[in-house]
Write an enzyme that holds these catalytic residues in place. Sequence first.
Site, short mmCIF file in Angstrom:
data_model
loop_
_atom_site.label_atom_id
_atom_site.label_comp_id
_atom_site.label_asym_id
_atom_site.label_seq_id
_atom_site.Cartn_x
_atom_site.Cartn_y
_atom_site.Cartn_z
N GLU A 38 0.91 -1.23 0.07
CA GLU A 38 0.00 0.13 0.00
C GLU A 38 1.18 1.26 -0.06
O GLU A 38 2.07 1.35 0.60
CB GLU A 38 -0.87 -0.09 1.15
N LYS A 106 -9.38 2.35 -1.34
CA LYS A 106 -9.77 1.47 -0.13
C LYS A 106 -11.16 1.97 0.55
O LYS A 106 -11.27 3.15 0.69
CB LYS A 106 -8.54 1.98 0.83
N CYS A 142 -4.90 -3.04 3.51
CA CYS A 142 -4.66 -2.95 4.70
C CYS A 142 -5.80 -3.03 5.86
O CYS A 142 -6.17 -4.15 6.08
CB CYS A 142 -3.80 -1.36 4.91
#
Length: 263
Positions: A38, A106, A142
């Site tokens: 990321e 995300k 994440c």
Amino acid sequence: MRVAMCQIQVGDDPDENLRQVREALALAGDVDLAVFPEAVHLRFGNDLAKVAEPLDGAFVGELRRAAREHGTALVAGVFEPADGDRVYNTAVAIDAAGDLVASYRKMHLFDAFGDRESDRVAAGDWPVVVDLAGVRLGLITCYDVRFPELARALVERGADVLVVIAAWGQGVFKEEHWTTLVRARAIENTVWVVAVDKAPDRSRPLSGGPGGVGRSMLIDPMGTVLADLGPFPSVRVGEIDTRVTEHVRGILPALAHRRRDVL
């Protein structure tokens, strides 16, 4: 499919980060897919809006060039402009010809452990599964990995492999959470997981926030950890065989046993 887990350190200079991407691709050699962490664009703690670019901008353009030159598909995290001073935390999927074939913003923002990612980042709103390097990849970034419903939705959409990219924050018990969660997503979905975190911030002074625990892993559908890169910068190549998925689901048909009538 041969996959390279590229556990690089991500710093405060996008050009230096691109150099590390190119070096990792060279080390990976003849692979079908290379997975990077990321936020390869810039380390968290810096002014993300200052470097954020549209996906047709220079940084993604250089990632596309690198993929084309090495003949390797790749997944990596970048920043796109969003509203005001915020950005999108975006995973890009680029094929071996250098074409941008998908992007995922995300969805779950890290407003936890005293951090407020939502102050800097705007949330995406749609899961993404992409055909890349001959398989269907479900993209996870994440903090997303703490939400099993996202992984399940990706598998329901046909993902053969879950790709988790991260800049996992350092802290008490955080490494244990990372290793447990990525294995859990493999086990509960009987699916391959490629989880790539950035290497820990250790070798240079911090001007951005600390992050990365390393421990990038390749996990098979039974939950076996086939590779664990430990805490240092590393590039490791592993193999994914989707026939293993069929075998595991034949002896452990948990997905078929779901109570869709009540859940």
